[in-house]
Design a protein around this motif. Structure first.
Motif, PDB file in Angstrom:
ATOM      1  N   GLY A  37       0.811  -1.190  -0.041  1.00  0.00           N
ATOM      2  CA  GLY A  37      -0.093   0.000  -0.104  1.00  0.00           C
ATOM      3  C   GLY A  37       0.959   1.388   0.091  1.00  0.00           C
ATOM      4  N   THR A  38       2.132   1.224  -0.377  1.00  0.00           N
ATOM      5  CA  THR A  38       2.897   2.301  -0.500  1.00  0.00           C
ATOM      6  C   THR A  38       2.520   3.158  -1.709  1.00  0.00           C
ATOM      7  OG1 THR A  38       4.543   1.004  -1.437  1.00  0.00           O
ATOM      8  CG2 THR A  38       4.657   1.490   0.882  1.00  0.00           C
ATOM      9  N   SER A  39       3.407   4.238  -2.207  1.00  0.00           N
ATOM     10  CA  SER A  39       3.100   5.112  -3.063  1.00  0.00           C
ATOM     11  C   SER A  39       3.065   4.316  -4.618  1.00  0.00           C
ATOM     12  CB  SER A  39       3.965   6.124  -3.236  1.00  0.00           C
ATOM     13  OG  SER A  39       3.667   6.987  -4.417  1.00  0.00           O
ATOM     14  N   LEU A  40       1.759   4.308  -5.214  1.00  0.00           N
ATOM     15  CA  LEU A  40       1.891   3.399  -6.351  1.00  0.00           C
ATOM     16  C   LEU A  40       2.169   4.332  -7.467  1.00  0.00           C
ATOM     17  CD1 LEU A  40       0.549   0.550  -7.070  1.00  0.00           C
ATOM     18  CD2 LEU A  40      -1.433   1.860  -7.967  1.00  0.00           C
ATOM     19  N   SER A  41       1.644   5.534  -7.521  1.00  0.00           N
ATOM     20  CA  SER A  41       1.950   6.478  -8.672  1.00  0.00           C
ATOM     21  C   SER A  41       3.766   6.575  -8.508  1.00  0.00           C
ATOM     22  CB  SER A  41       1.404   7.701  -8.313  1.00  0.00           C
ATOM     23  OG  SER A  41       1.592   8.687  -9.057  1.00  0.00           O
ATOM     24  N   PHE A  42       4.085   7.096  -7.405  1.00  0.00           N
ATOM     25  CA  PHE A  42       5.580   7.384  -7.522  1.00  0.00           C
ATOM     26  C   PHE A  42       6.328   6.131  -8.168  1.00  0.00           C
ATOM     27  CE2 PHE A  42       9.743   6.798  -5.613  1.00  0.00           C
ATOM     28  CZ  PHE A  42      10.254   7.673  -5.932  1.00  0.00           C
ATOM     29  N   SER A  43       6.169   4.940  -7.676  1.00  0.00           N
ATOM     30  CA  SER A  43       6.693   3.722  -8.310  1.00  0.00           C
ATOM     31  C   SER A  43       6.157   3.194  -9.757  1.00  0.00           C
ATOM     32  CB  SER A  43       6.344   2.557  -7.272  1.00  0.00           C
ATOM     33  OG  SER A  43       6.728   2.610  -5.955  1.00  0.00           O
ATOM     34  N   PHE A  44       5.373   3.687 -10.223  1.00  0.00           N
ATOM     35  CA  PHE A  44       4.929   3.496 -11.681  1.00  0.00           C
ATOM     36  C   PHE A  44       5.849   4.229 -12.325  1.00  0.00           C
ATOM     37  CE2 PHE A  44       2.827   4.788 -15.389  1.00  0.00           C
ATOM     38  CZ  PHE A  44       2.398   3.616 -15.961  1.00  0.00           C
ATOM     39  N   TYR A  45       6.020   5.527 -12.159  1.00  0.00           N
ATOM     40  CA  TYR A  45       6.753   6.520 -12.772  1.00  0.00           C
ATOM     41  C   TYR A  45       8.066   6.223 -12.699  1.00  0.00           C
ATOM     42  CZ  TYR A  45       2.528   8.933 -14.541  1.00  0.00           C
ATOM     43  OH  TYR A  45       1.503   9.240 -15.258  1.00  0.00           O
ATOM     44  N   LEU A  46       8.710   5.706 -11.460  1.00  0.00           N
ATOM     45  CA  LEU A  46      10.029   5.170 -11.320  1.00  0.00           C
ATOM     46  C   LEU A  46      10.309   4.118 -12.389  1.00  0.00           C
ATOM     47  CD1 LEU A  46      12.759   5.136 -10.362  1.00  0.00           C
ATOM     48  CD2 LEU A  46      11.608   3.689  -8.329  1.00  0.00           C
ATOM     49  N   MET A  47       9.382   3.223 -12.595  1.00  0.00           N
ATOM     50  CA  MET A  47       9.540   2.041 -13.460  1.00  0.00           C
ATOM     51  C   MET A  47       9.479   2.839 -14.784  1.00  0.00           C
ATOM     52  SD  MET A  47       7.281  -1.334 -12.095  1.00  0.00           S
ATOM     53  CE  MET A  47       5.940  -0.284 -11.831  1.00  0.00           C
ATOM     54  N   LEU A  48       8.755   3.564 -15.187  1.00  0.00           N
ATOM     55  CA  LEU A  48       8.757   4.150 -16.474  1.00  0.00           C
ATOM     56  C   LEU A  48       9.932   4.866 -16.777  1.00  0.00           C
ATOM     57  CD1 LEU A  48       5.850   6.247 -18.086  1.00  0.00           C
ATOM     58  CD2 LEU A  48       7.915   7.319 -18.140  1.00  0.00           C
ATOM     59  N   TRP A  49      10.548   5.682 -15.974  1.00  0.00           N
ATOM     60  CA  TRP A  49      11.883   6.269 -16.224  1.00  0.00           C
ATOM     61  C   TRP A  49      12.849   5.432 -16.233  1.00  0.00           C
ATOM     62  CZ3 TRP A  49      10.849  10.291 -18.665  1.00  0.00           C
ATOM     63  CH2 TRP A  49       9.797  11.335 -18.255  1.00  0.00           C
ATOM     64  N   GLY A 153     -11.566   6.017 -21.465  1.00  0.00           N
ATOM     65  CA  GLY A 153     -12.519   5.416 -20.749  1.00  0.00           C
ATOM     66  C   GLY A 153     -12.546   4.343 -20.036  1.00  0.00           C
ATOM     67  N   LEU A 154     -11.272   3.792 -19.945  1.00  0.00           N
ATOM     68  CA  LEU A 154     -11.179   2.399 -19.276  1.00  0.00           C
ATOM     69  C   LEU A 154     -11.519   2.508 -17.769  1.00  0.00           C
ATOM     70  CD1 LEU A 154      -8.171   1.304 -21.294  1.00  0.00           C
ATOM     71  CD2 LEU A 154     -10.365   0.537 -21.831  1.00  0.00           C
ATOM     72  N   SER A 155     -12.002   1.205 -17.207  1.00  0.00           N
ATOM     73  CA  SER A 155     -12.153   1.192 -15.645  1.00  0.00           C
ATOM     74  C   SER A 155     -11.334  -0.112 -15.189  1.00  0.00           C
ATOM     75  CB  SER A 155     -13.657   0.980 -15.475  1.00  0.00           C
ATOM     76  OG  SER A 155     -13.938  -0.104 -16.163  1.00  0.00           O
ATOM     77  N   ILE A 156     -10.246  -0.324 -15.761  1.00  0.00           N
ATOM     78  CA  ILE A 156      -9.304  -1.361 -15.245  1.00  0.00           C
ATOM     79  C   ILE A 156      -8.742  -0.971 -13.936  1.00  0.00           C
ATOM     80  CG2 ILE A 156      -7.540  -2.932 -15.628  1.00  0.00           C
ATOM     81  CD1 ILE A 156      -8.481  -3.076 -18.612  1.00  0.00           C
ATOM     82  N   SER A 157      -8.452  -1.692 -12.958  1.00  0.00           N
ATOM     83  CA  SER A 157      -7.668  -1.235 -11.774  1.00  0.00           C
ATOM     84  C   SER A 157      -6.108  -0.685 -12.166  1.00  0.00           C
ATOM     85  CB  SER A 157      -7.492  -2.397 -10.838  1.00  0.00           C
ATOM     86  OG  SER A 157      -6.617  -1.942  -9.846  1.00  0.00           O
ATOM     87  N   PRO A 158      -5.647   0.544 -11.560  1.00  0.00           N
ATOM     88  CA  PRO A 158      -4.312   0.752 -11.811  1.00  0.00           C
ATOM     89  C   PRO A 158      -3.126  -0.108 -11.293  1.00  0.00           C
ATOM     90  CG  PRO A 158      -5.748   2.529 -10.575  1.00  0.00           C
ATOM     91  CD  PRO A 158      -6.411   1.429 -10.612  1.00  0.00           C
ATOM     92  N   VAL A 159      -3.578  -0.995 -10.274  1.00  0.00           N
ATOM     93  CA  VAL A 159      -2.611  -2.190  -9.987  1.00  0.00           C
ATOM     94  C   VAL A 159      -2.281  -3.019 -11.379  1.00  0.00           C
ATOM     95  CG1 VAL A 159      -2.045  -4.052  -8.592  1.00  0.00           C
ATOM     96  CG2 VAL A 159      -3.570  -2.026  -7.674  1.00  0.00           C
TER      97      VAL A 159
END
Length: 320
Positions: A37-49, A153-159
């Protein structure tokens, strides 16, 4: 000679174990983010970069070509994913893969620019990225949404999207790990150091360079496609923004181009620094980030990993 060969093999095995251990720790830590349950957005963009910096490293670090228009592949991957998903009803999982293929096709279209070198190649690639943006803007609005872009317009979970980006990042890291130790990687380094000498030694300079260009484009486009899915909205201004290239280049250089480890370490450190500055000094974010980059270049001109190798040359044998 036989003893030297055995020693080299033993060192290579140790180097691989060190790198795969580091990679396993990074991947495991990121994979646990949704669970903890830690920062999902931060980790997502870390992987992107990390993915973007690794993709850029293939063409810039291994081959010596710095594409300032690298954002073109990111943007085309994002828009191909959005158009196929929203306008044609293609499943997003498939759309992202097709977006990657579109990035590769775009790299083939840009292939003649590889005849240029240095700043000329960098500037022309930037110009081509601007042209790509204009082409997308002027596509029929029913296809690409015009200047307003597309809402998927997608409703899929960010996870789910998070783990898809994790898979793309792992694929990029495994690819460059293979590349660094393959004959193709050695040929690319030879081209980077002296393309004429490499050609005399029997390296197919044009074909070898093109392979690196295509691989680099593939991961840039895949990252763009997954990010479009994650945000659920894409527009030409953000998809083809020069800041995407700028950050990719800065993160890769910060760690040290030409190594597998460098851009990964650079991305982790600089994304953390950027996030820290943004949280504490939002008004002065760009100013302080720029200052941090200047200090990094002044005191670690070869990047974090490159500077460590420069000061401790013997460590080079154990750093991939």
């Amino acid at each position: 000679m036989a003893t030297d060969s055995r020693d080299d093999s033993a060192i290579a095995a140790i180097r691989n174990r060190i790198w795969f251990t580091v990679m396993a720790v990074i991947v495991a830590a990121l994979a646990l983010v949704p669970v903890l349950g830690t920062s999902l957005s931060f980790s997502f963009y870390l992987m992107l970069w990390i993915t973007m910096a690794t993709g850029l490293n293939i063409i810039a670090g291994f081959t010596g070509y710095m594409p300032l228009g690298y954002v073109a592949f990111y943007g085309i991957g994002a828009f191909a994913t959005a158009i196929l998903t929203k306008m044609f009803g293609v499943p997003v999982y498939v759309s992202i893969l097709v977006g990657g293929v579109c990035g590769v096709l775009l790299s083939l279209l840009f292939a003649p620019t590889l005849k240029l070198k240095g700043i000329y190649f960098a500037i022309v690639s930037l110009g081509l990225a601007i042209i790509c943006r204009l082409v997308i803007v002027n596509l029929p609005e029913s296809w690409a949404g015009g200047s307003y872009g597309i809402n998927l317009g997608l409703s899929i979970s960010p996870v789910v999207t998070f783990y898809y980006m994790l898979a793309v990042m792992v694929a990029a890291l495994l690819t460059i790990t293979w590349l660094a130790q393959s004959r193709l990687g050695k040929a690319l380094r030879a081209i980077r150091d002296d393309d004429q000498a490499a050609e005399v030694m029997g390296v197919n300079v044009v074909g070898t360079r093109l392979k690196a260009w295509m691989l680099s484009a593939l991961f840039g486009a895949l990252a763009g496609g997954v990010e479009a899915w994650y945000t659920n909205i894409i527009d030409p201004e953000s998809a083809f923004q020069f800041l995407v290239t700028a950050k990719t280049v800065i993160y890769a250089i910060a760690g040290g181009l030409g190594t597998v480890t460098g851009p990964v370490i650079g991305a982790i450190v600089m994304v953390w620094v950027d996030d820290l500055i943004w949280q504490r000094f939002p008004i002065f974010n760009l100013f302080l980030l720029g200052l941090a980059i200047i200090l990094l270049i002044l005191f670690l001109p070869r990047g974090i990993v490159g500077s460590i190798i420069q000061r401790k040359p013997s460590w080079r044998r154990y750093i991939l």
